[in-house]
Write an enzyme that holds these catalytic residues in place. Sequence first.
Site, PDB file in Angstrom:
ATOM      1  N   SER A   1      -9.899  -0.703   7.484  1.00 26.76           N
ATOM      2  CA  SER A   1      -9.267  -0.477   6.187  1.00 26.76           C
ATOM      3  C   SER A   1      -8.427  -1.626   5.658  1.00 26.76           C
ATOM      4  O   SER A   1      -7.914  -1.544   4.546  1.00 26.76           O
ATOM      5  CB  SER A   1      -8.415   0.801   6.237  1.00 26.76           C
ATOM      6  OG  SER A   1      -9.256   1.925   6.170  1.00 26.76           O
TER       7      SER A   1
ATOM      8  N   SER B   1      -9.435   2.117   3.026  1.00 31.05           N
ATOM      9  CA  SER B   1      -8.283   2.804   2.462  1.00 31.05           C
ATOM     10  C   SER B   1      -7.298   1.855   1.801  1.00 31.05           C
ATOM     11  O   SER B   1      -6.524   2.268   0.945  1.00 31.05           O
ATOM     12  CB  SER B   1      -7.585   3.650   3.533  1.00 31.05           C
ATOM     13  OG  SER B   1      -6.915   2.871   4.476  1.00 31.05           O
TER      14      SER B   1
ATOM     15  N   LYS C   1       0.846  -1.190   0.000  1.00 29.39           N
ATOM     16  CA  LYS C   1       0.000   0.000   0.000  1.00 29.39           C
ATOM     17  C   LYS C   1       0.885   1.244   0.000  1.00 29.39           C
ATOM     18  O   LYS C   1       1.919   1.285   0.680  1.00 29.39           O
ATOM     19  CB  LYS C   1      -0.895  -0.026   1.242  1.00 29.39           C
ATOM     20  CG  LYS C   1      -1.915   1.093   1.356  1.00 29.39           C
ATOM     21  CD  LYS C   1      -2.766   0.868   2.602  1.00 29.39           C
ATOM     22  CE  LYS C   1      -3.788   1.961   2.820  1.00 29.39           C
ATOM     23  NZ  LYS C   1      -4.592   1.717   4.041  1.00 29.39           N
TER      24      LYS C   1
END
Length: 523
Positions: free
Chosen positions: A227, A203, A123
Amino acid sequence: MGKRSIAAATAALVAGSLLLGVPHAGAQSDTRSGARGAGSSPGAGVDLDTVTIPELQARMAKGSLTSSALTRAYLRRIEKVAPKIHAVLRTSPTALREAAASDARHRSGKPLGPLDGIPVLLKDNVDTRDMPTTAGSLALAGSPPRTDAALVTRLRAAGAVILGKTNLSEWANFRGAKPTSGWSAVGGQTNNPYVLDRNPCGSSAGSGAALAASLSQVAIGTETDGSIVCPAGMNGVVGHKPSLGLVSQSGVVPISAEQDTAGPMARNVTDTALTFSVLSGAEPQKAADDRGAGLRGKRIGLWRLPSLGSDVDAVMTRTAQKLRKAGATVVEVTPPYQARLAELEFPALLSEFHRDIDTYLGTRQGPKDLAGLIEFNRTHPEEQSCFAGQELFEQSLAAPPTTDPKYRAMRAELKDLSRRSIDETLAAHELDAIASPTNPPAWTTDCARGDNDVIPSSTPAAVAGYPSLSVPAGSVKELPVGLLLMAGDRQDTELLSLGAAVEHRLKAWRAPRYLPTLDSPGQ
């Protein structure tokens, strides 16, 4: 939970993946048009959609597969599939070099462990010294960080191939009051691979969508509340939010040190557990596998959450029936204190974000504090192209400092009530875990409206710092729904073992078909 217990649990899952002789515990073949994904195989008999890390390592040990071939296959797949879903921001310029080094270790019979040669996506709020780390914001799109995040150092030391960076909700969805999950100014909008006009949630949206599309073997997500697990559930993959403190947050763009954690995501629990063993610093060891009988005698509390809709509730009913058939006892529960947790969590996060983001920005080029970020967004129209608001930034700037006695009392009450909500429920019903729906069916993505994501199931474990794990449970039409499992503090080992048994019984995974939309009115 010590390192040895983590090792034993992950090794049990590895053994099971090989002994059972199946692609992975949840895999189901789907031969409908487009269901197998669109990508290149790294070699005969290797299906990127379903192959597990233990199977890949067995092939590498025999010399029938190389990390270089596997890495090239994933890079080709990214090139072909990524334009449909916009999940991968960039690929690493050193990935093939890392794969070649892994091949040399395998040829000499000295691999570094289960992740040696395995492609991993990160990420884009996880610091990497050789690639930009932006948190989705143009404010950080200049020079890369000076050093890797601690978890990246662990991955590199384990021989993992850092494949690239995934898109995310900008600033981990902590900027606007009505954000759109999966959108960032750097990467645009990530789409759900199952139905492209639907949202990927949370997210860690790019990590979840990339795994659903088989663009990497595993991925790293981060969670403050929901998330990791929501993108896992909504994209039909597995996501593990570890107990707070088991994975270092050094070098990860923060929201709150009291709740933030990075964690592994994969298409099966085995790969998730192996990645967690590296992130947490434990080395897996050989152990007997009992996954096939792993549900007999287990007690699971089902928190139904009817607010997520009758279709999701029907998935939970079918799930409970399957678990009972496998020998588990399933009782219905409602963890207490949820209204109070919802009342206190957001104000506490506002204070913590101001403290923690200022500290992080001090390590990077660009705005040096939250006030500087707010000004940057005001003067850069690209940052307003999906939604203009930065209300959370502004509220955080005005929030009481973390030295304020009222804030301290608030966080103390949050910690107490969140832990009691889980501990008391587990004790009252003598449970091994609490289960709930991870997510509703994915909503349509709409910048003007923002998200439709009031999903309370992730909050107790997120606020308590306890582990949670989402595994595929079923679908509502084409849209995946996950089952979220929660356990007590540092019970990650037991939770992963239970999750593997649940995954094996439910067999709910299926590949996406990249449908442009759903046809029926109201879907």
